[in-house]
Design an enzyme around this catalytic site. Structure first.
Site, PDB file in Angstrom:
ATOM      1  N   GLU A   1      12.709  -3.344 -18.771  1.00  0.00           N
ATOM      2  CA  GLU A   1      13.447  -4.557 -18.372  1.00  0.00           C
ATOM      3  C   GLU A   1      13.691  -4.643 -16.869  1.00  0.00           C
ATOM      4  O   GLU A   1      14.265  -5.623 -16.389  1.00  0.00           O
ATOM      5  CB  GLU A   1      14.782  -4.623 -19.137  1.00  0.00           C
ATOM      6  CG  GLU A   1      14.564  -4.818 -20.635  1.00  0.00           C
ATOM      7  CD  GLU A   1      15.842  -5.119 -21.414  1.00  0.00           C
ATOM      8  OE1 GLU A   1      16.903  -5.254 -20.784  1.00  0.00           O
ATOM      9  OE2 GLU A   1      15.751  -5.227 -22.642  1.00  0.00           O
TER      10      GLU A   1
ATOM     11  N   GLU B   1       4.374  10.997   9.246  1.00  0.00           N
ATOM     12  CA  GLU B   1       4.392  12.425   9.596  1.00  0.00           C
ATOM     13  C   GLU B   1       3.183  12.834  10.430  1.00  0.00           C
ATOM     14  O   GLU B   1       3.142  13.955  10.939  1.00  0.00           O
ATOM     15  CB  GLU B   1       4.499  13.281   8.319  1.00  0.00           C
ATOM     16  CG  GLU B   1       3.307  13.233   7.374  1.00  0.00           C
ATOM     17  CD  GLU B   1       3.362  12.075   6.388  1.00  0.00           C
ATOM     18  OE1 GLU B   1       4.120  11.118   6.620  1.00  0.00           O
ATOM     19  OE2 GLU B   1       2.627  12.133   5.375  1.00  0.00           O
TER      20      GLU B   1
ATOM     21  N   SER C   1     -14.322   9.443   8.823  1.00  0.00           N
ATOM     22  CA  SER C   1     -13.507   8.790   7.792  1.00  0.00           C
ATOM     23  C   SER C   1     -14.386   7.983   6.831  1.00  0.00           C
ATOM     24  O   SER C   1     -15.162   7.123   7.259  1.00  0.00           O
ATOM     25  CB  SER C   1     -12.484   7.848   8.437  1.00  0.00           C
ATOM     26  OG  SER C   1     -11.824   7.106   7.430  1.00  0.00           O
TER      27      SER C   1
ATOM     28  N   GLU D   1      15.410   4.590   0.667  1.00  0.00           N
ATOM     29  CA  GLU D   1      14.389   5.353  -0.071  1.00  0.00           C
ATOM     30  C   GLU D   1      15.011   6.494  -0.872  1.00  0.00           C
ATOM     31  O   GLU D   1      14.578   6.791  -1.981  1.00  0.00           O
ATOM     32  CB  GLU D   1      13.346   5.899   0.905  1.00  0.00           C
ATOM     33  CG  GLU D   1      12.347   4.829   1.325  1.00  0.00           C
ATOM     34  CD  GLU D   1      11.559   5.187   2.570  1.00  0.00           C
ATOM     35  OE1 GLU D   1      10.771   4.349   3.012  1.00  0.00           O
ATOM     36  OE2 GLU D   1      11.744   6.281   3.121  1.00  0.00           O
TER      37      GLU D   1
ATOM     38  N   ASP E   1      16.190   2.272   6.219  1.00  0.00           N
ATOM     39  CA  ASP E   1      15.024   2.414   5.351  1.00  0.00           C
ATOM     40  C   ASP E   1      15.017   3.793   4.672  1.00  0.00           C
ATOM     41  O   ASP E   1      14.796   3.905   3.460  1.00  0.00           O
ATOM     42  CB  ASP E   1      13.748   2.243   6.197  1.00  0.00           C
ATOM     43  CG  ASP E   1      12.537   1.914   5.348  1.00  0.00           C
ATOM     44  OD1 ASP E   1      12.512   0.831   4.760  1.00  0.00           O
ATOM     45  OD2 ASP E   1      11.620   2.749   5.276  1.00  0.00           O
TER      46      ASP E   1
ATOM     47  N   ARG F   1     -10.344   8.006  12.084  1.00  0.00           N
ATOM     48  CA  ARG F   1     -10.722   9.382  12.467  1.00  0.00           C
ATOM     49  C   ARG F   1     -12.240   9.547  12.323  1.00  0.00           C
ATOM     50  O   ARG F   1     -12.856   8.891  11.477  1.00  0.00           O
ATOM     51  CB  ARG F   1     -10.086  10.393  11.530  1.00  0.00           C
ATOM     52  CG  ARG F   1      -8.631  10.236  11.362  1.00  0.00           C
ATOM     53  CD  ARG F   1      -8.115  11.288  10.432  1.00  0.00           C
ATOM     54  NE  ARG F   1      -7.981  10.811   9.059  1.00  0.00           N
ATOM     55  CZ  ARG F   1      -7.258  11.418   8.140  1.00  0.00           C
ATOM     56  NH1 ARG F   1      -6.597  12.504   8.452  1.00  0.00           N
ATOM     57  NH2 ARG F   1      -7.180  10.941   6.909  1.00  0.00           N
TER      58      ARG F   1
ATOM     59  N   HIS G   1       7.542   1.214  11.209  1.00  0.00           N
ATOM     60  CA  HIS G   1       8.721   1.964  10.754  1.00  0.00           C
ATOM     61  C   HIS G   1       9.288   2.650  11.993  1.00  0.00           C
ATOM     62  O   HIS G   1       8.521   3.172  12.812  1.00  0.00           O
ATOM     63  CB  HIS G   1       8.299   2.981   9.690  1.00  0.00           C
ATOM     64  CG  HIS G   1       9.438   3.675   9.005  1.00  0.00           C
ATOM     65  ND1 HIS G   1      10.747   3.269   9.096  1.00  0.00           N
ATOM     66  CD2 HIS G   1       9.455   4.769   8.206  1.00  0.00           C
ATOM     67  CE1 HIS G   1      11.518   4.068   8.369  1.00  0.00           C
ATOM     68  NE2 HIS G   1      10.753   5.002   7.822  1.00  0.00           N
TER      69      HIS G   1
HETATM   70  N1  NAP Z   1       3.402   1.765   2.546  1.00  0.00           N
HETATM   71  C1  NAP Z   1       4.283   0.798   2.718  1.00  0.00           C
HETATM   72  O1  NAP Z   1       4.556   0.023   1.812  1.00  0.00           O
HETATM   73  C2  NAP Z   1       4.980   0.585   4.044  1.00  0.00           C
HETATM   74  C3  NAP Z   1       5.904  -0.470   4.180  1.00  0.00           C
HETATM   75  C4  NAP Z   1       6.482  -0.709   5.432  1.00  0.00           C
HETATM   76  C5  NAP Z   1       6.159   0.114   6.500  1.00  0.00           C
HETATM   77  N2  NAP Z   1       5.285   1.165   6.321  1.00  0.00           N
HETATM   78  C6  NAP Z   1       4.958   2.004   7.469  1.00  0.00           C
HETATM   79  O2  NAP Z   1       3.591   1.754   7.806  1.00  0.00           O
HETATM   80  C7  NAP Z   1       3.017   2.943   8.381  1.00  0.00           C
HETATM   81  C8  NAP Z   1       1.758   3.302   7.586  1.00  0.00           C
HETATM   82  O3  NAP Z   1       2.167   3.654   6.264  1.00  0.00           O
HETATM   83  P1  NAP Z   1       1.134   3.518   5.048  1.00  0.00           P
HETATM   84  O4  NAP Z   1       1.913   3.795   3.798  1.00  0.00           O
HETATM   85  O5  NAP Z   1       0.389   2.223   5.185  1.00  0.00           O
HETATM   86  O6  NAP Z   1       0.169   4.742   5.375  1.00  0.00           O
HETATM   87  P2  NAP Z   1      -1.085   5.246   4.510  1.00  0.00           P
HETATM   88  O7  NAP Z   1      -1.497   4.222   3.519  1.00  0.00           O
HETATM   89  O8  NAP Z   1      -0.758   6.603   3.980  1.00  0.00           O
HETATM   90  O9  NAP Z   1      -2.185   5.384   5.678  1.00  0.00           O
HETATM   91  C9  NAP Z   1      -3.446   5.875   5.369  1.00  0.00           C
HETATM   92  C10 NAP Z   1      -4.374   5.616   6.527  1.00  0.00           C
HETATM   93  O10 NAP Z   1      -3.978   6.432   7.645  1.00  0.00           O
HETATM   94  C11 NAP Z   1      -5.124   7.147   8.107  1.00  0.00           C
HETATM   95  N3  NAP Z   1      -4.736   8.437   8.669  1.00  0.00           N
HETATM   96  C12 NAP Z   1      -4.105   9.440   8.043  1.00  0.00           C
HETATM   97  N4  NAP Z   1      -3.909  10.472   8.891  1.00  0.00           N
HETATM   98  C13 NAP Z   1      -4.457  10.103  10.074  1.00  0.00           C
HETATM   99  C14 NAP Z   1      -4.582  10.718  11.328  1.00  0.00           C
HETATM  100  N5  NAP Z   1      -4.092  11.925  11.548  1.00  0.00           N
HETATM  101  N6  NAP Z   1      -5.224  10.042  12.325  1.00  0.00           N
HETATM  102  C15 NAP Z   1      -5.713   8.795  12.111  1.00  0.00           C
HETATM  103  N7  NAP Z   1      -5.609   8.141  10.934  1.00  0.00           N
HETATM  104  C16 NAP Z   1      -4.998   8.803   9.934  1.00  0.00           C
HETATM  105  C17 NAP Z   1      -5.979   7.336   6.877  1.00  0.00           C
HETATM  106  O11 NAP Z   1      -7.275   7.604   7.320  1.00  0.00           O
HETATM  107  P3  NAP Z   1      -8.544   7.793   6.330  1.00  0.00           P
HETATM  108  O12 NAP Z   1      -8.873   6.407   5.910  1.00  0.00           O
HETATM  109  O13 NAP Z   1      -9.581   8.428   7.182  1.00  0.00           O
HETATM  110  O14 NAP Z   1      -8.035   8.675   5.208  1.00  0.00           O
HETATM  111  C18 NAP Z   1      -5.811   5.982   6.185  1.00  0.00           C
HETATM  112  O15 NAP Z   1      -6.692   5.024   6.712  1.00  0.00           O
HETATM  113  C19 NAP Z   1       4.108   4.012   8.305  1.00  0.00           C
HETATM  114  O16 NAP Z   1       4.783   4.023   9.535  1.00  0.00           O
HETATM  115  C20 NAP Z   1       5.024   3.501   7.209  1.00  0.00           C
HETATM  116  O17 NAP Z   1       6.350   3.971   7.289  1.00  0.00           O
HETATM  117  C21 NAP Z   1       4.677   1.403   5.130  1.00  0.00           C
END
Ligand code: NAP
Length: 323
Positions: free
Chosen positions: A229, A83, A50, A193, A189, A47, A106
């Site tokens: 544990e 979201e 950022s 969760e 998934d 963005r 996802h």
């Molecule tokens: N987390 C996991 O372990 C995991 C595992 C498997 C799959 N997934 C999937 O992977 C995807 C990403 O999840 P995540 O947990 O990695 O997300 P996350 O860490 O919360 O992503 C954060 C990043 O998204 C950017 N962002 C937030 N809002 C935005 C917007 N409106 N426009 C553009 N960029 C934006 C943020 O930008 P800034 O840097 O500018 O703040 C930051 O770089 C999801 O679909 C999730 O379900 C996640």
């Protein structure tokens, strides 16, 4: 079930192609770095304004504004929080190249209609089954993380080969890629969760801790028994499966588990799990997630604040600071 590994996968579909990773958080960072180290041309879309750009560039990756990254890419992977996908997709829809591929880690936003991709796009899923931190560290060790892959839309006839090449490039082909659908991945998934690992297991640990403390056991010992544990059993299950784990522990622990496990996790728990699955499939959770984001995450903020104030966390801090 077919499990595909590196030797079964052609890496050519991503050669000479550019991949735009939108978001540099948990998954975005890991996937972008793994792609780069696999020789893929990658740009991280951020963005405007950022603060993350400095970190991305320090890692040796190219950054661009979301719209510029998207318009330059053959494959765009949505790795911002689920979201935000609806608004993010609306922002990029007209910038996506004709016949490009749109990727997800996802299935949620496509399964529940938050994103309705243009018909000319290939729509693919490569969902590593674990956090990005582990995806990256496994890659650096020459290992990989199992992932699920799926195709929702195959406009060009190449969607499957692009999905598999992507899974291979982020290192998941070293462990295995399992075919699924967006719906199956999203529902399983979200169910897990809520009802199993991330929802029910921590509550079970807390309930056990509180029961022992209420029964006069010191908080430190209650913590070590009920929470400390968990890592040990997780490692045993990872190495040997559940039956193998039970055979590996003492007869005392095995008999205790036999007598107590089904008493706690009874038919009532299974009935409530079935309710959770039905609600997930009806879209209740996706709606709540969207509302949570629209209202500024009040429930998540309150829950985080409440969690930090609990006795269990104070014990964690005490034990942690001594180690
Ligand atoms: N987390 C996991 O372990 C995991 C595992 C498997 C799959 N997934 C999937 O992977 C995807 C990403 O999840 P995540 O947990 O990695 O997300 P996350 O860490 O919360 O992503 C954060 C990043 O998204 C950017 N962002 C937030 N809002 C935005 C917007 N409106 N426009 C553009 N960029 C934006 C943020 O930008 P800034 O840097 O500018 O703040 C930051 O770089 C999801 O679909 C999730 O379900 C996640």
């Amino acid at each position: 079930m077919e499990m595909l590994r590196d030797a079964d996968i052609d890496s050519a579909p991503l050669e000479s192609k550019r991949v735009a990773i939108l978001g540099y958080g948990n998954q975005g960072r890991a996937q972008a770095l793994n792609l780069r180290d696999s020789g893929i041309d990658v740009v991280v879309g951020l963005r405007g304004g950022s603060g993350t750009a400095v970190e991305v560039e320090a890692a040796g990756l190219r950054t661009a504004l979301v719209e510029d990254a998207v318009s330059s890419a053959d494959l765009v992977v949505m790795l911002a929080p689920d979201e935000t996908h609806s608004a993010l997709y609306r922002e990029i829809e007209t910038k996506l190249r004709y016949g490009a591929a749109l990727g997800f880690s996802h299935g949620l936003s496509v399964r529940f209609g938050l994103v309705k991709p243009r018909p000319d796009l290939d729509v693919i899923l490569v969902a590593p089954k674990g956090p990005g931190t582990a995806l990256r560290s496994l890659y650096l060790q020459g290992k990989g993380m199992i992932a699920v892959w799926a195709v929702e839309q195959d406009a060009t006839g190449c969607a499957k080969s692009v999905a598999l090449a992507y899974g291979r490039a982020i290192g998941c082909g070293r462990a295995g890629l399992i075919a699924s659908t967006f719906a199956e991945e999203a529902e399983a998934d979200l169910f897990n969760e809520q009802a199993v690992v991330w929802g029910a297991v921590p509550e079970l640990l807390i309930a056990g801790f509180e029961t022992l403390v209420a029964g006069g056991v010191s908080p430190e010992l209650a913590y070590l028994e009920c929470v400390g544990e968990l890592k040990l059993i997780a490692e045993l299950i990872e190495e040997r499966g559940i039956a193998g784990m039970r055979e590996a522990i003492s007869n005392t622990a095995e008999l205790g588990a036999l007598l107590g496990g089904r008493r706690i996790i009874d038919d009532g728990v299974r009935e409530r799990m079935a309710e959770v699955l039905a609600e997930v499939r009806a879209g209740n959770f996706a709606e709540q997630l969207t509302n949570e984001e629209l209202s500024g995450y009040p429930r998540l903020r309150n829950a985080r604040e409440f969690g930090r104030r609990q006795l269990l966390e104070q014990v964690f801090e005490q034990l942690h600071s001594r180690s």
